[in-house]
Each structure stands twice: as C-alpha cells, then as structure tokens.
Design a protein around this motif. Sequence first.
Motif, PDB file in Angstrom:
ATOM      1  N   ASP A  31       0.733  -1.228  -0.006  1.00  0.00           N
ATOM      2  CA  ASP A  31      -0.095   0.022  -0.133  1.00  0.00           C
ATOM      3  C   ASP A  31       0.760   1.299  -0.050  1.00  0.00           C
ATOM      4  O   ASP A  31       0.466   2.496  -0.234  1.00  0.00           O
ATOM      5  CB  ASP A  31      -0.962   0.147   1.181  1.00  0.00           C
ATOM      6  CG  ASP A  31      -2.227  -0.930   0.983  1.00  0.00           C
ATOM      7  OD1 ASP A  31      -2.475  -1.148  -0.118  1.00  0.00           O
ATOM      8  OD2 ASP A  31      -2.707  -1.321   2.156  1.00  0.00           O
ATOM      9  N   CYS A  34       3.301   3.080  -5.308  1.00  0.00           N
ATOM     10  CA  CYS A  34       2.696   2.959  -6.858  1.00  0.00           C
ATOM     11  C   CYS A  34       3.280   1.893  -7.688  1.00  0.00           C
ATOM     12  O   CYS A  34       4.478   1.805  -7.793  1.00  0.00           O
ATOM     13  CB  CYS A  34       2.855   4.343  -7.238  1.00  0.00           C
ATOM     14  SG  CYS A  34       1.979   5.626  -6.171  1.00  0.00           S
ATOM     15  N   ARG A 149      -3.564  15.445  -2.306  1.00  0.00           N
ATOM     16  CA  ARG A 149      -4.605  14.967  -1.746  1.00  0.00           C
ATOM     17  C   ARG A 149      -5.264  13.930  -2.807  1.00  0.00           C
ATOM     18  O   ARG A 149      -5.239  13.826  -3.798  1.00  0.00           O
ATOM     19  CB  ARG A 149      -5.968  15.921  -1.518  1.00  0.00           C
ATOM     20  CG  ARG A 149      -5.564  17.027  -0.606  1.00  0.00           C
ATOM     21  CD  ARG A 149      -5.386  16.651   0.872  1.00  0.00           C
ATOM     22  NE  ARG A 149      -4.882  17.762   1.636  1.00  0.00           N
ATOM     23  CZ  ARG A 149      -4.051  17.548   2.628  1.00  0.00           C
ATOM     24  NH1 ARG A 149      -3.898  16.234   2.798  1.00  0.00           N
ATOM     25  NH2 ARG A 149      -3.803  18.775   3.318  1.00  0.00           N
ATOM     26  N   LYS A 150      -5.365  12.446  -2.169  1.00  0.00           N
ATOM     27  CA  LYS A 150      -6.095  11.492  -2.930  1.00  0.00           C
ATOM     28  C   LYS A 150      -5.430  10.980  -4.341  1.00  0.00           C
ATOM     29  O   LYS A 150      -5.891  10.923  -5.238  1.00  0.00           O
ATOM     30  CB  LYS A 150      -7.440  11.592  -3.202  1.00  0.00           C
ATOM     31  CG  LYS A 150      -8.330  11.795  -1.840  1.00  0.00           C
ATOM     32  CD  LYS A 150      -9.839  11.829  -2.158  1.00  0.00           C
ATOM     33  CE  LYS A 150     -10.582  11.746  -0.900  1.00  0.00           C
ATOM     34  NZ  LYS A 150     -11.965  11.820  -1.072  1.00  0.00           N
ATOM     35  N   ALA A 151      -4.273  11.406  -4.229  1.00  0.00           N
ATOM     36  CA  ALA A 151      -3.330  11.262  -5.533  1.00  0.00           C
ATOM     37  C   ALA A 151      -2.975   9.835  -5.869  1.00  0.00           C
ATOM     38  O   ALA A 151      -2.784   9.524  -7.118  1.00  0.00           O
ATOM     39  CB  ALA A 151      -2.078  11.816  -5.308  1.00  0.00           C
ATOM     40  N   VAL A 152      -3.393   8.821  -5.038  1.00  0.00           N
ATOM     41  CA  VAL A 152      -3.264   7.293  -5.237  1.00  0.00           C
ATOM     42  C   VAL A 152      -4.154   6.661  -4.796  1.00  0.00           C
ATOM     43  O   VAL A 152      -4.753   6.831  -3.866  1.00  0.00           O
ATOM     44  CB  VAL A 152      -1.938   6.799  -4.459  1.00  0.00           C
ATOM     45  CG1 VAL A 152      -1.623   5.216  -4.811  1.00  0.00           C
ATOM     46  CG2 VAL A 152      -0.560   7.548  -4.725  1.00  0.00           C
ATOM     47  N   LYS A 153      -4.626   5.819  -5.856  1.00  0.00           N
ATOM     48  CA  LYS A 153      -6.068   5.092  -5.502  1.00  0.00           C
ATOM     49  C   LYS A 153      -5.644   3.521  -5.852  1.00  0.00           C
ATOM     50  O   LYS A 153      -4.956   3.099  -6.632  1.00  0.00           O
ATOM     51  CB  LYS A 153      -7.080   5.208  -6.546  1.00  0.00           C
ATOM     52  CG  LYS A 153      -8.338   4.555  -6.187  1.00  0.00           C
ATOM     53  CD  LYS A 153      -9.482   5.215  -7.114  1.00  0.00           C
ATOM     54  CE  LYS A 153     -10.911   4.578  -6.776  1.00  0.00           C
ATOM     55  NZ  LYS A 153     -12.054   4.894  -8.010  1.00  0.00           N
ATOM     56  N   LYS A 154      -5.883   2.786  -4.600  1.00  0.00           N
ATOM     57  CA  LYS A 154      -5.550   1.473  -4.617  1.00  0.00           C
ATOM     58  C   LYS A 154      -6.901   0.850  -4.286  1.00  0.00           C
ATOM     59  O   LYS A 154      -7.323   0.725  -3.382  1.00  0.00           O
ATOM     60  CB  LYS A 154      -4.682   0.893  -3.689  1.00  0.00           C
ATOM     61  CG  LYS A 154      -3.197   1.396  -4.217  1.00  0.00           C
ATOM     62  CD  LYS A 154      -2.060   0.761  -3.302  1.00  0.00           C
ATOM     63  CE  LYS A 154      -0.733   0.974  -4.064  1.00  0.00           C
ATOM     64  NZ  LYS A 154       0.228  -0.238  -3.803  1.00  0.00           N
ATOM     65  N   LEU A 157      -9.587   2.426  -1.861  1.00  0.00           N
ATOM     66  CA  LEU A 157      -9.002   3.386  -0.783  1.00  0.00           C
ATOM     67  C   LEU A 157      -8.083   4.335  -1.573  1.00  0.00           C
ATOM     68  O   LEU A 157      -7.192   4.172  -2.712  1.00  0.00           O
ATOM     69  CB  LEU A 157      -7.928   2.427  -0.291  1.00  0.00           C
ATOM     70  CG  LEU A 157      -8.497   1.536   0.794  1.00  0.00           C
ATOM     71  CD1 LEU A 157      -7.430   0.831   1.684  1.00  0.00           C
ATOM     72  CD2 LEU A 157      -9.588   2.168   1.739  1.00  0.00           C
ATOM     73  N   TYR A 158      -8.068   5.783  -1.197  1.00  0.00           N
ATOM     74  CA  TYR A 158      -7.167   6.817  -1.715  1.00  0.00           C
ATOM     75  C   TYR A 158      -6.052   7.167  -0.666  1.00  0.00           C
ATOM     76  O   TYR A 158      -6.582   6.899   0.566  1.00  0.00           O
ATOM     77  CB  TYR A 158      -8.057   8.056  -1.744  1.00  0.00           C
ATOM     78  CG  TYR A 158      -9.143   8.020  -3.079  1.00  0.00           C
ATOM     79  CD1 TYR A 158      -8.957   8.268  -4.179  1.00  0.00           C
ATOM     80  CD2 TYR A 158     -10.277   7.107  -2.739  1.00  0.00           C
ATOM     81  CE1 TYR A 158      -9.838   8.298  -5.255  1.00  0.00           C
ATOM     82  CE2 TYR A 158     -11.258   7.230  -3.715  1.00  0.00           C
ATOM     83  CZ  TYR A 158     -10.969   7.804  -4.954  1.00  0.00           C
ATOM     84  OH  TYR A 158     -12.084   7.494  -5.995  1.00  0.00           O
ATOM     85  N   PHE A 159      -5.025   7.408  -0.984  1.00  0.00           N
ATOM     86  CA  PHE A 159      -4.078   8.259  -0.269  1.00  0.00           C
ATOM     87  C   PHE A 159      -3.399   9.232  -0.706  1.00  0.00           C
ATOM     88  O   PHE A 159      -3.344   9.433  -2.011  1.00  0.00           O
ATOM     89  CB  PHE A 159      -2.475   6.843  -0.391  1.00  0.00           C
ATOM     90  CG  PHE A 159      -3.125   5.393  -0.022  1.00  0.00           C
ATOM     91  CD1 PHE A 159      -2.961   5.085   1.661  1.00  0.00           C
ATOM     92  CD2 PHE A 159      -3.618   4.473  -0.539  1.00  0.00           C
ATOM     93  CE1 PHE A 159      -3.595   3.838   1.926  1.00  0.00           C
ATOM     94  CE2 PHE A 159      -3.922   3.303  -0.517  1.00  0.00           C
ATOM     95  CZ  PHE A 159      -4.128   3.043   0.957  1.00  0.00           C
ATOM     96  N   ASP A 160      -2.921   9.934   0.009  1.00  0.00           N
ATOM     97  CA  ASP A 160      -2.160  11.149  -0.236  1.00  0.00           C
ATOM     98  C   ASP A 160      -0.861  10.989  -0.603  1.00  0.00           C
ATOM     99  O   ASP A 160      -0.207   9.990  -0.069  1.00  0.00           O
ATOM    100  CB  ASP A 160      -2.422  12.267   1.102  1.00  0.00           C
ATOM    101  CG  ASP A 160      -3.859  12.788   1.154  1.00  0.00           C
ATOM    102  OD1 ASP A 160      -4.592  12.424   0.495  1.00  0.00           O
ATOM    103  OD2 ASP A 160      -3.936  13.378   2.423  1.00  0.00           O
TER     104      ASP A 160
END
Length: 175
Positions: A31, A34, A149-154, A157-160
């Motif tokens: 997680d 990327c 903000r919310k630059a990564v989506k897995k 789930l979103y991650f900054d």
Amino acid sequence: MSDAVLIRAASLDDAKLYESFMTDIFAENLDTLCPRAQSPTLEQVRSWMATHTGESSIIFVAESRGDLVGTINLTRFGRPHVNHAIGLGLNVRHGQRNKGIGKALLQAALSWFDTVSVLERIELEVISNNAPAIHLYEAFGFEREGVKRKAVKKGALYFDLHIMSIQKASRHPLP
C-alpha cells in the motif's frame, strides 16, 4: 545494520539483479508503493542504469551474500529549469526492513549529493501511509513541502502523497 550488508554504487553488471529486486518489490503490492505500469526489459534497465554514472545521477545498492536487499536512486530530471534538483527513490526488501539498510542507503546518497556541485536539492514523493519512510526522511532533514490529496488510488482506498525535499544549503550533519 548487519555487518554482512555492503553499500556500494551500482554498475551495469547489476542490471539483472536490480530488475529482479524491483520485480520482487512490486510483487509485494505494498500500500506504500505505486505499482508499475509494466515491467521494463533488461535492455531498458541497462539503458536507464547507464545514465546513473555518478556524475549527476547515481544508484546505490545494499548487497548481502550476492543478493540485493535495498536500493536507492537519485535521478536527475533532465530539464534545464530543474537541473539543480534530483529525485530520490528508496526500496528495501521484505524481511530486511527496519534493520538500518534504508538509513545506510540514505547516508550514502546524501554523502554523494554533497559532492556534486551542480545539485542543490533532492525531492521525493512518499505515500502518506508510509510512516517509517516519512520518519526516516524527516530524521535526515527532509521537509514536507506539500500534499497531493487522494493522489493514489488502490482499489477503493485513496492515499495522499507527501512532497518532501532537502536543500543542500540547509543540510545538517548526517544522523
């Protein structure tokens, strides 16, 4: 860190080991990382590594018993208006984390950075849920400059992404 771990600059002879190491890192589906769009060919890895001669970009590896247990790369952006800056990527193999390998790689990278007169800044992006990496970078003097903000989506789930940097002019002695 174990005495059996050697930190050294990578060479083109390391291309196959490097790519195998990175394939293993991405296979973990962390997680905190990327994923790649696709795996590069060995020739693409060799070509990329050939640009990391130590003049303005470099790769350091942590080696134990002939196997890579960690890598750090400092890669010049190759655009005239940002030639004073370099990007950083750090990875440590599963089972080898929290043993000082990342710290040793970062020390080697920063020592090299201090010797390259045209470089003034190292920058990186780190996923917000990677507390150990953020702590390591901050311990070495990296500062948070911003957040995507919310630059990564897995999955759902979103991650900054935290944007961090260190400036040569403001560097403190290594921890």
